[in-house]
Each structure stands twice: as structure tokens, then as C-alpha cells.
Scaffold this motif. Structure first.
Motif, mmCIF file in Angstrom:
data_model
loop_
_atom_site.group_PDB
_atom_site.id
_atom_site.type_symbol
_atom_site.label_atom_id
_atom_site.label_comp_id
_atom_site.label_asym_id
_atom_site.label_seq_id
_atom_site.Cartn_x
_atom_site.Cartn_y
_atom_site.Cartn_z
ATOM 1 N N PHE A 46 0.825 -1.208 0.000
ATOM 2 C CA PHE A 46 0.000 0.000 0.000
ATOM 3 C C PHE A 46 0.861 1.261 0.000
ATOM 4 N N TRP A 47 2.101 1.163 0.517
ATOM 5 C CA TRP A 47 2.980 2.331 0.528
ATOM 6 C C TRP A 47 3.320 2.793 -0.889
ATOM 7 N N PHE A 48 3.243 1.883 -1.846
ATOM 8 C CA PHE A 48 3.572 2.246 -3.223
ATOM 9 C C PHE A 48 2.523 3.166 -3.827
ATOM 10 N N SER A 49 1.376 3.312 -3.158
ATOM 11 C CA SER A 49 0.335 4.222 -3.645
ATOM 12 C C SER A 49 0.830 5.662 -3.704
ATOM 13 N N LEU A 50 1.898 5.957 -2.966
ATOM 14 C CA LEU A 50 2.462 7.306 -3.009
ATOM 15 C C LEU A 50 3.027 7.631 -4.392
ATOM 16 N N ILE A 51 3.407 6.609 -5.162
ATOM 17 C CA ILE A 51 3.959 6.837 -6.500
ATOM 18 C C ILE A 51 2.875 7.301 -7.469
ATOM 19 N N PRO A 52 1.755 6.544 -7.642
ATOM 20 C CA PRO A 52 0.706 7.077 -8.523
ATOM 21 C C PRO A 52 0.117 8.383 -8.005
ATOM 22 N N LEU A 53 0.112 8.572 -6.684
ATOM 23 C CA LEU A 53 -0.365 9.842 -6.141
ATOM 24 C C LEU A 53 0.565 10.978 -6.564
ATOM 25 N N GLY A 54 1.875 10.704 -6.545
ATOM 26 C CA GLY A 54 2.836 11.699 -7.018
ATOM 27 C C GLY A 54 2.673 11.970 -8.505
ATOM 28 N N LEU A 55 2.407 10.927 -9.287
ATOM 29 C CA LEU A 55 2.151 11.098 -10.717
ATOM 30 C C LEU A 55 0.917 11.957 -10.949
ATOM 31 N N PHE A 56 -0.120 11.702 -10.158
ATOM 32 C CA PHE A 56 -1.362 12.464 -10.291
ATOM 33 C C PHE A 56 -1.105 13.950 -10.016
ATOM 34 N N VAL A 57 -0.390 14.247 -8.934
ATOM 35 C CA VAL A 57 -0.092 15.638 -8.586
ATOM 36 C C VAL A 57 0.727 16.293 -9.693
ATOM 37 N N ARG A 58 1.703 15.563 -10.219
ATOM 38 C CA ARG A 58 2.540 16.123 -11.292
ATOM 39 C C ARG A 58 1.711 16.433 -12.529
ATOM 40 N N LEU A 59 0.826 15.517 -12.904
ATOM 41 C CA LEU A 59 -0.022 15.734 -14.075
ATOM 42 C C LEU A 59 -0.953 16.926 -13.864
ATOM 43 N N MET A 60 -1.545 17.010 -12.671
ATOM 44 C CA MET A 60 -2.481 18.097 -12.403
ATOM 45 C C MET A 60 -1.782 19.459 -12.383
ATOM 46 N N ARG A 61 -0.498 19.480 -12.051
ATOM 47 C CA ARG A 61 0.232 20.754 -11.961
ATOM 48 C C ARG A 61 0.762 21.210 -13.311
ATOM 49 N N MET A 62 0.655 20.366 -14.317
ATOM 50 C CA MET A 62 1.149 20.775 -15.639
ATOM 51 C C MET A 62 0.273 21.888 -16.190
ATOM 52 N N PRO A 63 0.861 22.939 -16.736
ATOM 53 C CA PRO A 63 0.063 24.043 -17.271
ATOM 54 C C PRO A 63 -0.767 23.609 -18.474
ATOM 55 N N GLN A 64 -1.905 24.228 -18.624
ATOM 56 C CA GLN A 64 -2.777 23.933 -19.770
ATOM 57 C C GLN A 64 -2.414 24.854 -20.934
ATOM 58 N N PRO A 65 -2.564 24.362 -22.175
ATOM 59 C CA PRO A 65 -2.849 22.965 -22.532
ATOM 60 C C PRO A 65 -1.591 22.117 -22.457
ATOM 61 N N ALA A 66 -1.734 20.896 -21.994
ATOM 62 C CA ALA A 66 -0.608 19.971 -21.910
ATOM 63 C C ALA A 66 -0.559 19.140 -23.185
ATOM 64 N N ALA A 67 0.566 19.177 -23.867
ATOM 65 C CA ALA A 67 0.680 18.447 -25.124
ATOM 66 C C ALA A 67 0.820 16.952 -24.885
ATOM 67 N N GLU A 68 1.691 16.570 -23.949
ATOM 68 C CA GLU A 68 1.914 15.163 -23.644
ATOM 69 C C GLU A 68 2.177 15.000 -22.156
ATOM 70 N N PRO A 69 1.890 13.826 -21.594
ATOM 71 C CA PRO A 69 2.080 13.617 -20.160
ATOM 72 C C PRO A 69 3.552 13.450 -19.826
ATOM 73 N N VAL A 70 4.109 14.385 -19.127
ATOM 74 C CA VAL A 70 5.490 14.289 -18.703
ATOM 75 C C VAL A 70 5.601 14.669 -17.214
#
Length: 400
Positions: free
Chosen positions: A376-400
Motif C-alpha cells: 500500500f505504501w507504493f500508492s504514493l507513486i501514482p499519487l505523485g504522478l497524479f499531482v505532477r499531471l495536475m500541476r502541468m500548465p494547460q494545454p498539456a501536449a503530452e504527459p510528462v
């Protein structure tokens, strides 16, 4: 240092790291071979369901006693409670019927070969996107082979690679504007409904026409399942899944789920307060879902970005997830590696490096999932990915 020299050094270091993880994964596979020959891997559940269909016992598809007796014919199952449960919809069993015409071990090897082909096909199809196309075939192959969720899925004989291929086909269809076709591809993946249903609904926020293909295809597969196992199969299926969740709680419970259910359901200090943890899981899942819906619904971002955001959100809010389910993050992983390869000396983001490092760190998967049973501790990784994606400025061309 020139950009070319910096890029060569970075490519060398990334390749060495990926090769090291591939060696770890290969070592694990070699160590598992004696156990695999005994038939105690996840491929057993598919082989069992197909045998039941061939033997005319489809009505007993969700009967644990019948499953156990069937598995005794080809696998070493020490105790009835240790029999591996077929907990997927009936229609998927049809796919594996041809494999039952050969002995179990050879059927497993053939299915593994198909899995290799499906991973390769998924990676090649993703080269449609410019950034991934810029990755050399060598790095692309190393990224797939060094990614532990892919490796463990191969070892177990999982069906996640078929779902990965269907998701990639759906992504490409959406990118081409063929929303209805994308809906059909997603519906075919309903052998894992807990993943496909939330993913499809999130994508439909922006491309509602995919439901035109999704709904008829889903109904068709439901009818096929009814013809196989009877019209009461949905109730039997849900009842059996609930029973499996309790029986296999040590391996399938919240402590092994790398999502919000696992994180808040098993977090030290609060896990014993069941009502409180339930509220935390519900609120956090709703918050993540609302944020993703708002971002996807604006329609400013690229299809690939929206798809990857929907996939990360799906893993976070899903009721059930295990280590091999991170195979579905392979597209975003490849996008991140491609972006890392392109950046100049002053552009390399620490957050991306940290996320990629832990996503590929095979010993961490093994330690959390197999040694201490606290994945369950590994859930911090997709949570970190989610935060990174949400913080990308719009419009986002590709997920990085």
C-alpha cells in the motif's frame, strides 16, 4: 559540457539502470521456474476456467470446490483454500479454451509468448507519438523489460498485457478521432471491470461518443457470459469476488493495494478506526475523481495527456489493484523517459527522476509486496504522478 555530450551520458546512465533492473527481473523469473512448473501461478485461473467450459461445467465456474478439483488434475495445490480462484467474467474463459488442448506447462509458455508479443505491439504502437518515437529501439526494449510490473505479469501469466494492448488501441483510436471504435476496444477489456469502467467514464467526460461503441459491446459480452454461465452470473460473480477478497485477504487485501483504499485503509495509526478510514477513502477518492474530471472535461489538453491522467486516476480510485496493474502505466512511463532524454542540462526535473526511479526499482516492489506485504505504501507513486499531471500548465501536449 555540450548538450550532445550531456545527452549521451544521460542515455548511458539510464540504459545502465534499466539493464540492471532487467537483470533483477530475469533473476526473479529464473528463481520462480520450479514453482511455475507446479502450476501455482495466475495463469492457472484462466486454464481452470477454460477446462470447466470444455468439460461442460460452466455453471460451476464460480464454485470453489469444483475449481479446486479441476486444478488438482494439472497443478500442485496443497489445500482447497489455496486453490487459485477464477474471479473474472465468464466471457474471458472462451479465450483460453484453445490452450487446454495442450499440457499446462506448454500452454503457460505459449501464453507467455503471446504476452511478449502484446507488450512489443503496445510499445510499437505507442511510437505513433512523436516523443516515444524518438526513443531508440534499444532503450524502448530495455524500458519494457526493466519495468517490474511487466516482468511479474509475465512470470504470473497474467492477462494485463491484453488489457494494455486494448488500452493502447483505444488511445490511438481517440487520437485519430475514432471515439466509437475506442469505446469498443475498451469494452473488450471488461474482463477487468474495476479498471475499465472508471477509465471509460473518465474519458467519456471529454469524448462521450466512445459510449456509443462501449455500451453495445459491453451488452454483447454480458449476453455471451449469460449464455456461458447462466443469466444469474452477475450475482454469482459479485458474490464470489467478495468471498475471494475475504479468503485471500493476506494477498489481495488493502495492505497490498497501491491505491487510496490501501493507503488510508492500512495507514498506521488510523487503520483500526474503520468508519474513519472509510470516510477518508471516500473523500479522497471523490476529490481525486473531481479534479480529474474537471481537467479532462476542459478539453484543452492532448488526448494522450487526458488518457494518462484518466489511467492514473483509475488506479488511485480502484477498489482492487496489485503490483502488476502498474503495467497500465507503461505509456506514461515511456513518455516520461522520452522527455528525460530530450531535456538539456538545466531542464531535468528532479520530480520526474524520482518518480521514474521508484517506478523501475524492482527491489522495492519485491520488498513491499513479497517480504513485508505492505505494498500500500507504493500508492504514493501514482499519487505523485497524479499531482505532477495536475500541476502541468494547460494545454498539456503530452504527459510528462
Amino acid at each position: 559540457m555540450t548538450f550532445e555530450a550531456f545527452a549521451r551520458r544521460r542515455k548511458f546512465l539510464v540504459s545502465i539502470f534499466l539493464f540492471g533492473m532487467f537483470c533483477c527481473n530475469l533473476t526473479l523469473f529464473i528463481r520462480c521456474i520450479p514453482g511455475l512448473r507446479k502450476g501455482y501461478q495466475d495463469f492457472t485461473i484462466y486454464y481452470t476456467s477454460a477446462l470447466l467450459l470444455r468439460q461442460g461445467k460452466a455453471a460451476a465456474l464460480y464454485d470453489p470446490a469444483v475449481q479446486y478439483q479441476t486444478q488438482l488434475a494439472f497443478a500442485t495445490v496443497p489445500d482447497p483454500k489455496d486453490s487459485l480462484p477464477y474471479n473474472h467474467p465468464p466471457f474471458e474463459a472462451l479465450l483460453f479454451v484453445p490452450f487446454t488442448w495442450m499440457r499446462y506447462w506448454y500452454a503457460y509458455l505459449l501464453w507467455t509468448a503471446f504476452n511478449v508479443v502484446m507488450v512489443a505491439a503496445s510499445a510499437l504502437l505507442l511510437r505513433r507519438f512523436r516523443k516515444i518515437k524518438e526513443l531508440s529501439p534499444f532503450v524502448l526494449a530495455l524500458a519494457c523489460m526493466g519495468y517490474f510490473p511487466v516482468a511479474i505479469g509475465m512470470v504470473l501469466g497474467q492477462d494485463v498485457f491484453l488489457l494494455l494492448l486494448l488500452m493502447v488501441l483505444a488511445l490511438i483510436s481517440l487520437d485519430r478521432g475514432n471515439d466509437e471504435v475506442a469505446g469498443v476496444w475498451l469494452a473488450v477489456g471488461l474482463f477487468r471491470p474495476h479498471m475499465i469502467l472508471p477509465l471509460s467514464l473518465l474519458l467519456a467526460v471529454r469524448r462521450w461518443r466512445l459510449l456509443i461503441g462501449f455500451i453495445p459491446a459491453a451488452l454483447g459480452l454480458g449476453i455471451i457470459s449469460a449464455l456461458i454461465a447462466g443469466w444469474a452470473w452477475p450475482l454469482e460473480f459479485l458474490r464470489f469476488v467478495g468471498k475471494v477478497e475475504q479468503t485471500w485477504r493476506h494477498n489481495l487485501g488493502p495492505q497490498q493495494a497501491p491505491n487510496l483504499r490501501g493507503l488510508f485503509g492500512y495507514l498506521p495509526g488510523i487503520r483500526n478506526f474503520v468508519p474513519f478510514t472509510f470516510v477518508l477513502i471516500a473523500i479522497s477518492s471523490l476529490a481525486v475523481c473531481v479534479l480529474a474530471v474537471r481537467r479532462i472535461g476542459k478539453g484543452n489538453d492532448s488526448v494522450s495527456y487526458s488518457f494518462c491522467l484518466a489511467m492514473v486516476t483509475t488506479i488511485l480510485i480502484s477498489f482492487h489493484a496489485l503490483w502488476y496493474d502498474f503495467t497500465f502505466l507503461l505509456p506514461i512511463v515511456l513518455f516520461m523517459i522520452a522527455s528525460l532524454m530530450r531535456e538539456g542540462p538545466g531542464e531535468v526535473g528532479a520530480a520526474r527522476i524520482v518518480l521514474l526511479f521508484f517506478l523501475f526499482l524492482s527491489p522495492l516492489y519485491i520488498y513491499l509486496a513479497m517480504d513485508v506485504h505492505k505494498f500500500f505504501w507504493f500508492s504514493l507513486i501514482p499519487l505523485g504522478l497524479f499531482v505532477r499531471l495536475m500541476r502541468m500548465p494547460q494545454p498539456a501536449a503530452e504527459p510528462v
